[in-house]
Write a protein that holds these residues in place. Sequence first.
Motif, mmCIF file in Angstrom:
data_model
loop_
_atom_site.group_PDB
_atom_site.id
_atom_site.type_symbol
_atom_site.label_atom_id
_atom_site.label_comp_id
_atom_site.label_asym_id
_atom_site.label_seq_id
_atom_site.Cartn_x
_atom_site.Cartn_y
_atom_site.Cartn_z
ATOM 1 N N PRO A 8 -17.609 20.215 2.399
ATOM 2 C CA PRO A 8 -17.605 19.373 3.302
ATOM 3 C C PRO A 8 -17.871 19.608 5.100
ATOM 4 N N VAL A 9 -17.172 21.206 5.288
ATOM 5 C CA VAL A 9 -17.337 21.559 6.990
ATOM 6 C C VAL A 9 -18.401 21.708 7.283
ATOM 7 N N PHE A 10 -19.398 21.989 6.281
ATOM 8 C CA PHE A 10 -21.096 22.267 6.782
ATOM 9 C C PHE A 10 -21.711 21.135 7.511
ATOM 10 N N GLY A 11 -21.247 20.319 6.986
ATOM 11 C CA GLY A 11 -21.455 18.576 7.022
ATOM 12 C C GLY A 11 -23.060 18.354 5.889
ATOM 13 N N SER A 12 -23.665 17.283 6.995
ATOM 14 C CA SER A 12 -25.043 17.283 6.081
ATOM 15 C C SER A 12 -25.733 16.997 6.737
ATOM 16 N N ASN A 13 -27.299 17.298 6.866
ATOM 17 C CA ASN A 13 -28.355 17.258 7.117
ATOM 18 C C ASN A 13 -28.956 15.801 6.847
ATOM 19 N N TYR B 166 -18.684 24.280 16.474
ATOM 20 C CA TYR B 166 -17.601 24.810 15.546
ATOM 21 C C TYR B 166 -16.957 23.972 17.047
ATOM 22 N N ASP B 167 -16.833 24.868 17.513
ATOM 23 C CA ASP B 167 -15.885 24.762 19.273
ATOM 24 C C ASP B 167 -15.876 22.895 20.040
ATOM 25 N N HIS B 168 -17.657 22.781 19.245
ATOM 26 C CA HIS B 168 -17.053 21.038 19.832
ATOM 27 C C HIS B 168 -16.512 19.825 18.720
ATOM 28 N N LEU B 169 -17.617 20.010 17.833
ATOM 29 C CA LEU B 169 -16.810 19.099 16.345
ATOM 30 C C LEU B 169 -16.194 20.040 15.222
ATOM 31 N N GLY C 52 -11.409 34.476 12.743
ATOM 32 C CA GLY C 52 -12.321 34.027 14.450
ATOM 33 C C GLY C 52 -11.154 33.712 15.142
ATOM 34 N N ASN C 53 -11.741 33.629 16.632
ATOM 35 C CA ASN C 53 -10.467 34.256 17.903
ATOM 36 C C ASN C 53 -9.649 32.676 18.033
ATOM 37 N N PRO D 271 -13.524 16.726 20.644
ATOM 38 C CA PRO D 271 -12.127 16.239 20.476
ATOM 39 C C PRO D 271 -12.612 18.076 19.238
ATOM 40 N N MET D 272 -11.914 18.966 19.700
ATOM 41 C CA MET D 272 -11.541 19.932 19.143
ATOM 42 C C MET D 272 -10.151 20.618 19.152
ATOM 43 N N PHE D 273 -9.875 20.345 18.264
ATOM 44 C CA PHE D 273 -7.670 20.490 17.999
ATOM 45 C C PHE D 273 -7.695 21.418 16.887
ATOM 46 N N GLY D 274 -8.735 22.689 16.505
ATOM 47 C CA GLY D 274 -8.007 23.991 15.619
ATOM 48 C C GLY D 274 -7.778 24.275 16.248
ATOM 49 N N LYS D 275 -7.626 25.057 15.039
ATOM 50 C CA LYS D 275 -6.759 26.431 16.129
ATOM 51 C C LYS D 275 -7.730 27.745 15.976
ATOM 52 N N ALA D 276 -9.222 27.338 16.090
ATOM 53 C CA ALA D 276 -9.742 28.386 15.922
ATOM 54 C C ALA D 276 -11.388 27.515 16.102
#
Length: 361
Positions: A22-27, A162-165, A134-135, A121-126
Amino acid sequence: MLALLLIAAAIMAVFLFIRFHPVFGSNPSKEVKTKYSSLEHYSNGAFVNQIPTEMATDFRSMLPVLKEFLKGNPNRQPDQPIPIKPLQFSKPNPNQTTKVTWFGHSSLLLEMDHKRVLLDPMFGKAPSPIPWFGNKRYSKELPFSVDELPQIDLVILSHDHYDHLDYGTIKKLKSKVNQFLVPLGVSNHLKRWGVEPDRIQECNWWDEVVAAGLTLVCTPARHFSGRSLTNRNSTLWCSWVIKGTDTKIYFSGDSGYGPHFKEIGEKYGPFDLTLMECGQYHEKWAAIHMMPEETVKAHIDVRGKRMIPIHWGAFTLSLHDWTDPVERAITAANGNNVMISTPQIGETLSLDEEHPRSKWW
């Protein structure tokens, strides 16, 4: 033969991971794509920018970038966790002026007209589909835990990178959010992650809507989208105009420099505050990420009064020194008599107070 089987198994594993995780979302569906086909900025099954926007990705163009990457740069990230200010949430005050808190990169909290609004909101580690790779976030920790967050009136997203959603962030946040406001196509990701459709509103460029009592305009940006190998530009990217009773803010999202800034300024400026992308740039992809000098120019174009540079201070996604964005932006701002603020991560600013210019980095 065994080696070939192992390679085939690895390729199949990657394919299945991308296809089903699911991390890749849906088109967007075929029916939705048919509706998009009538839009001026949609062509051959993909969204396009207002002006030609090319990224040099051929081997000859990218070879110097590869050499630069292999050479290494010890200043691409800080040598120790950067400082943060712990955030204390307070109850909305009817007499409170607009406040803004930066969490690093492009994640911010607006407290405006007694409403709480989260931007990208991007509150993940990378910023990666696999957080172990990833960094990692410079600050190691956030100024708060997601569990501590009070109810959020509105989440505004600029695009689906990924750095935004962030999948993990949305999964943790969704029960605390009253409404999501997103550009075209991005709702498919949120729906797959369990957000009810009636809590999501999609917008096209220049759509003006009212959400959480605020007036918002989905405005153009010069960028691209996609979370997988096969869905590039399947969803829209944007910037946002956010208008309250007494305050007007511009949030750039990700963007290369272009004529859309002046157009936005002419239609909706001046702005009390601009939150302008400044970081993760390179001359090879300058069309989709502004240089710091262009960040200041864009702020002037939209007719901003004060600017906070964002899209830096959290992750390394390019090859420049990690402090290069803010230092170049300050120099350009000073040379153009632009008021620039450089808050520490977690520091809350009130728009009626003097803003910080401390060199905390």
